[in-house]
Write an enzyme that holds these catalytic residues in place. Structure first.
Site, mmCIF file in Angstrom:
data_model
loop_
_atom_site.group_PDB
_atom_site.id
_atom_site.type_symbol
_atom_site.label_atom_id
_atom_site.label_comp_id
_atom_site.label_asym_id
_atom_site.label_seq_id
_atom_site.Cartn_x
_atom_site.Cartn_y
_atom_site.Cartn_z
ATOM 1 N N THR A 11 33.771 35.130 33.908
ATOM 2 C CA THR A 11 33.866 36.533 33.457
ATOM 3 C C THR A 11 33.729 37.517 34.627
ATOM 4 O O THR A 11 33.813 38.730 34.433
ATOM 5 C CB THR A 11 32.752 36.845 32.436
ATOM 6 O OG1 THR A 11 31.487 36.563 33.069
ATOM 7 C CG2 THR A 11 32.902 35.969 31.186
ATOM 8 N N ALA A 13 34.702 39.239 38.518
ATOM 9 C CA ALA A 13 35.954 39.755 39.112
ATOM 10 C C ALA A 13 36.730 38.614 39.769
ATOM 11 O O ALA A 13 37.950 38.490 39.610
ATOM 12 C CB ALA A 13 35.629 40.851 40.131
ATOM 13 N N VAL A 14 36.056 37.723 40.506
ATOM 14 C CA VAL A 14 36.753 36.618 41.176
ATOM 15 C C VAL A 14 37.150 35.549 40.165
ATOM 16 O O VAL A 14 38.281 35.047 40.176
ATOM 17 C CB VAL A 14 35.888 36.014 42.296
ATOM 18 C CG1 VAL A 14 36.549 34.771 42.878
ATOM 19 C CG2 VAL A 14 35.638 37.032 43.404
ATOM 20 N N ARG A 99 28.273 26.973 52.859
ATOM 21 C CA ARG A 99 29.257 27.167 53.931
ATOM 22 C C ARG A 99 28.793 26.656 55.294
ATOM 23 O O ARG A 99 29.605 26.218 56.095
ATOM 24 C CB ARG A 99 29.588 28.661 54.087
ATOM 25 C CG ARG A 99 30.449 29.215 52.980
ATOM 26 C CD ARG A 99 30.740 30.676 53.206
ATOM 27 N NE ARG A 99 31.399 31.275 52.054
ATOM 28 C CZ ARG A 99 31.296 32.563 51.716
ATOM 29 N NH1 ARG A 99 30.562 33.382 52.462
ATOM 30 N NH2 ARG A 99 31.914 33.046 50.657
ATOM 31 N N CYS A 129 35.485 36.418 52.338
ATOM 32 C CA CYS A 129 36.785 37.098 52.302
ATOM 33 C C CYS A 129 37.179 37.687 53.653
ATOM 34 O O CYS A 129 38.331 37.554 54.091
ATOM 35 C CB CYS A 129 36.780 38.185 51.237
ATOM 36 S SG CYS A 129 35.260 39.111 51.190
ATOM 37 N N SER A 159 35.288 46.159 45.666
ATOM 38 C CA SER A 159 35.415 44.998 44.763
ATOM 39 C C SER A 159 34.685 43.778 45.335
ATOM 40 O O SER A 159 34.285 42.883 44.599
ATOM 41 C CB SER A 159 36.889 44.644 44.535
ATOM 42 O OG SER A 159 37.564 44.533 45.786
ATOM 43 N N LYS A 213 28.357 36.241 59.054
ATOM 44 C CA LYS A 213 29.305 35.278 58.452
ATOM 45 C C LYS A 213 30.560 35.189 59.320
ATOM 46 O O LYS A 213 31.141 34.125 59.505
ATOM 47 C CB LYS A 213 29.676 35.724 57.033
ATOM 48 C CG LYS A 213 28.566 35.599 55.999
ATOM 49 C CD LYS A 213 28.990 36.261 54.687
ATOM 50 C CE LYS A 213 27.863 36.350 53.686
ATOM 51 N NZ LYS A 213 28.230 37.134 52.472
ATOM 52 N N ARG A 235 31.315 49.114 54.364
ATOM 53 C CA ARG A 235 31.824 49.282 52.998
ATOM 54 C C ARG A 235 32.521 50.635 52.920
ATOM 55 O O ARG A 235 31.956 51.645 53.362
ATOM 56 C CB ARG A 235 30.673 49.222 51.986
ATOM 57 C CG ARG A 235 31.138 49.214 50.552
ATOM 58 C CD ARG A 235 31.803 47.941 50.156
ATOM 59 N NE ARG A 235 30.836 46.882 49.871
ATOM 60 C CZ ARG A 235 31.127 45.598 49.829
ATOM 61 N NH1 ARG A 235 32.346 45.192 50.074
ATOM 62 N NH2 ARG A 235 30.193 44.703 49.557
ATOM 63 N N HIS A 242 40.529 44.504 51.758
ATOM 64 C CA HIS A 242 39.724 44.688 52.985
ATOM 65 C C HIS A 242 40.672 44.914 54.172
ATOM 66 O O HIS A 242 41.747 44.322 54.243
ATOM 67 C CB HIS A 242 38.906 43.427 53.283
ATOM 68 C CG HIS A 242 37.720 43.196 52.383
ATOM 69 N ND1 HIS A 242 37.298 44.074 51.408
ATOM 70 C CD2 HIS A 242 36.870 42.136 52.332
ATOM 71 C CE1 HIS A 242 36.233 43.582 50.806
ATOM 72 N NE2 HIS A 242 35.944 42.398 51.323
HETATM 73 C C1 2RA Z 1 31.654 41.630 50.112
HETATM 74 N N1 2RA Z 1 32.411 39.667 51.311
HETATM 75 O O1 2RA Z 1 32.737 42.149 50.414
HETATM 76 C C2 2RA Z 1 31.369 40.187 50.449
HETATM 77 C C3 2RA Z 1 31.173 39.351 49.234
HETATM 78 N N2 2RA Z 1 32.350 39.192 48.486
HETATM 79 O O2 2RA Z 1 30.749 42.243 49.532
#
Ligand code: 2RA
Length: 336
Positions: A11, A13-14, A99, A129, A159, A213, A235, A242
């Site tokens: 349920t 988003a991914v 990971r 991502c 997102s 990461k 962000r 992205h």
């Molecule tokens: C983000 N890469 O963009 C991280 C987790 N999906 O918040």
């Protein structure tokens, strides 16, 4: 042969996008189990015309599942991933839980597909991502010219923070445009019409985990611990897609034309690079809702004789998470 598939986090988003892509690519499914937390279970999701009940993960018996796609957060993957693997499923996990474990392959389908065959724990990790899109573009350049150093600044859509973050950007934007005050209690820092240089937790070295990461995963996926990575993750008030401003330093000089030519024939990449309005990829005009990793603004680094700048954009929910997970499932299915 058709496979018994489970989607854990169906349920989210991914998870929702994983289902859409499984259907788009007509993955050979015998049975499909949709799993979520007890809070999210109980509803139904339509898959290829059939309504399927979302079951409670905590009471689900994984015996018989062939392939399990997880995207429900690290704690859920840590608790249930090994249980599904012990029951015989190949687990493809989108969280960061496994990971960095040496006995878990970290795989980008166009970059190191062969790595997924060695999965002693029955678990395959899907990269983050921002790493995913960067390496789809950089791996061909690394193989041909030897990347020694990567500077990257990411501009990550909300997102990536999940459904609640998507809703918050919409809510704040509406409130600000109608001159209402936004409530700082819900989100510590305003995201609408703002930029936040903070994704995931701060580490002792002053970088965030999202930034680290990029360091850890780049080295593992390219199999080269000598690659130097200098990341900044931000962000931005974008819903999907992205973007990354990347500067690489290579062992052998690569010209912009040579880079364009190589990238244009690299799997998963689309080059959009013209010196004119719209001659470059953006989240809205190119990435959102599509599968490619787009590369533009390819130009020499003015400050280094073997430096090259690139602008890399991709849909973080599709190729950045759901699409790659399904592509890994296709590779597993192809093993028979
Ligand atoms: C983000 N890469 O963009 C991280 C987790 N999906 O918040």
């Amino acid at each position: 042969r058709r496979f018994h598939v489970a989607v854990v986090g169906a349920t989210g988003a991914v998870g929702e996008t994983m289902l859409a892509i499984l259907a788009e690519r007509n993955f050979p499914i015998a049975t499909l189990s949709l799993l979520a937390s007890s809070r999210s279970a109980g509803g139904e999701i339509e898959y290829q015309g059939e309504k399927i009940k979302v079951q409670d993960l905590s009471t689900f018996d994984p015996n018989g599942v062939d392939i399990a796609l997880f995207s429900a957060g690290g704690s859920v993957s840590k608790e249930f991933g090994p249980k599904f693997a012990a029951a015989g499923a190949v687990v493809i996990d989108n969280s960061s839980a496994f990971r960095y474990d040496d006995d878990v392959p970290l795989v980008v389908s166009e970059v190191n597909p062969e790595a997924l065959k060695n999965r002693p724990r029955g678990i395959i990790a899907n990269p983050n991502c921002s790493t995913m899109q960067m390496l789809v573009a950089l791996a061909p350049l690394h193989r041909q010219y030897g990347i020694e150093r990567i500077n990257v600044a990411t501009y990550q859509s909300v997102s990536g923070g999940g459904r609640s973050a998507l809703e918050e950007l919409g809510k704040q934007t509406g409130q600000l445009l109608s001159f209402q005050d936004i409530d700082p209690q819900r989100f510590p820092v305003q995201i609408a019409f703002n930029l936040i240089p903070h994704i995931d937790d701060f580490q002792d070295n002053g970088f965030t985990k999202e930034e680290m990461k990029l360091v850890w995963e780049t080295r593992k996926i390219l199999g080269d611990d000598s690659i130097l990575v200098n990341p900044t993750a931000v962000r931005v008030p974008v819903f999907y897609g992205h973007s990354e401003a990347v500067t690489i330093e290579t062992r052998d000089k690569v010209t912009p034309d040579a880079a364009r030519e190589l990238l244009a024939r690299s799997p998963g990449v689309e080059v959009v690079d013209k010196h004119e309005a719209g001659g470059y990829p953006t989240p809205v005009t190119h990435a959102s809702g599509t599968d490619a990793v787009y590369v533009g603004r390819i130009r020499e680094d003015l400050s280094h004789p073997r430096g090259l700048n690139l602008w890399i954009v991709s849909d973080n929910i599709r190729k950045g998470a759901a699409l790659n997970a399904v592509q890994l499932a296709e590779l597993v299915a192809a093993e028979g």
